[in-house]
Scaffold this motif. Structure first.
Motif, PDB file in Angstrom:
ATOM      1  N   ASP A 115      46.404 134.942  36.417  1.00 42.85           N
ATOM      2  CA  ASP A 115      46.941 136.912  36.131  1.00 42.85           C
ATOM      3  C   ASP A 115      48.579 137.363  35.389  1.00 42.85           C
ATOM      4  O   ASP A 115      49.085 136.555  34.879  1.00 42.85           O
ATOM      5  N   LYS A 120      46.903 130.490  36.711  1.00 42.00           N
ATOM      6  CA  LYS A 120      45.618 130.945  37.147  1.00 42.00           C
ATOM      7  C   LYS A 120      44.964 131.286  37.755  1.00 42.00           C
ATOM      8  O   LYS A 120      45.073 130.973  39.543  1.00 42.00           O
ATOM      9  N   LYS A 121      43.833 132.281  38.034  1.00 47.00           N
ATOM     10  CA  LYS A 121      42.635 132.691  38.770  1.00 47.00           C
ATOM     11  C   LYS A 121      41.083 132.080  38.618  1.00 47.00           C
ATOM     12  O   LYS A 121      40.554 131.651  40.047  1.00 47.00           O
TER      13      LYS A 121
END
Length: 125
Positions: A115, A120-121
């Motif tokens: 994002d 971390k997505k």
């Protein structure tokens, strides 16, 4: 004795000023009638680098980098024999990493998506 190397000069061409001399023939880049080997770059109106690409025997080779008008890196990815190959990274306008991964012979092997804060997505593979 040491080994001596002789670096050949790299032809650097400003695409914006020379684009009428470039064309593709069966995906091979040509410049002034010859297969192109060298670097192509383009600058924004503000003088900052927009992108730089390297070609070998008419095919993209090595690192291709692009930038935002601000000068912040937009992307970086490797090429081999005209195909995306190697590590790649894309960035948001604020300079934070948006995605990174690995491509082999034009196919994405792994990818991580972040994002705008760098959290971390998604991680694939």
């Amino acid at each position: 004795t040491g080994v001596q190397t002789c670096a050949l000069p790299i032809l650097k061409v400003d695409y914006k000023n020379e684009k009428s001399f470039f064309w593709r023939d069966n995906s091979i880049l040509k410049y002034k009638g010859k297969v192109f080997s060298g670097q192509i770059f383009e600058n924004f109106r503000n003088g900052k680098l927009k992108y730089i690409e390297t070609y070998l025997s008419g095919k993209m080779e090595g690192i291709h980098e692009g930038f935002y008008k601000s000068g912040i890196k937009k992307f970086s990815h490797g090429h081999k024999n005209g195909l995306e190959d190697g590590r790649f990274e894309y960035y948001f306008k604020n300079g934070v990493l948006s995605q990174k991964g690995l491509t082999v012979a034009g196919k994405t092997e792994s990818i991580e998506i972040f994002d705008k804060r760098g959290i971390k997505k998604i991680k694939n593979k």
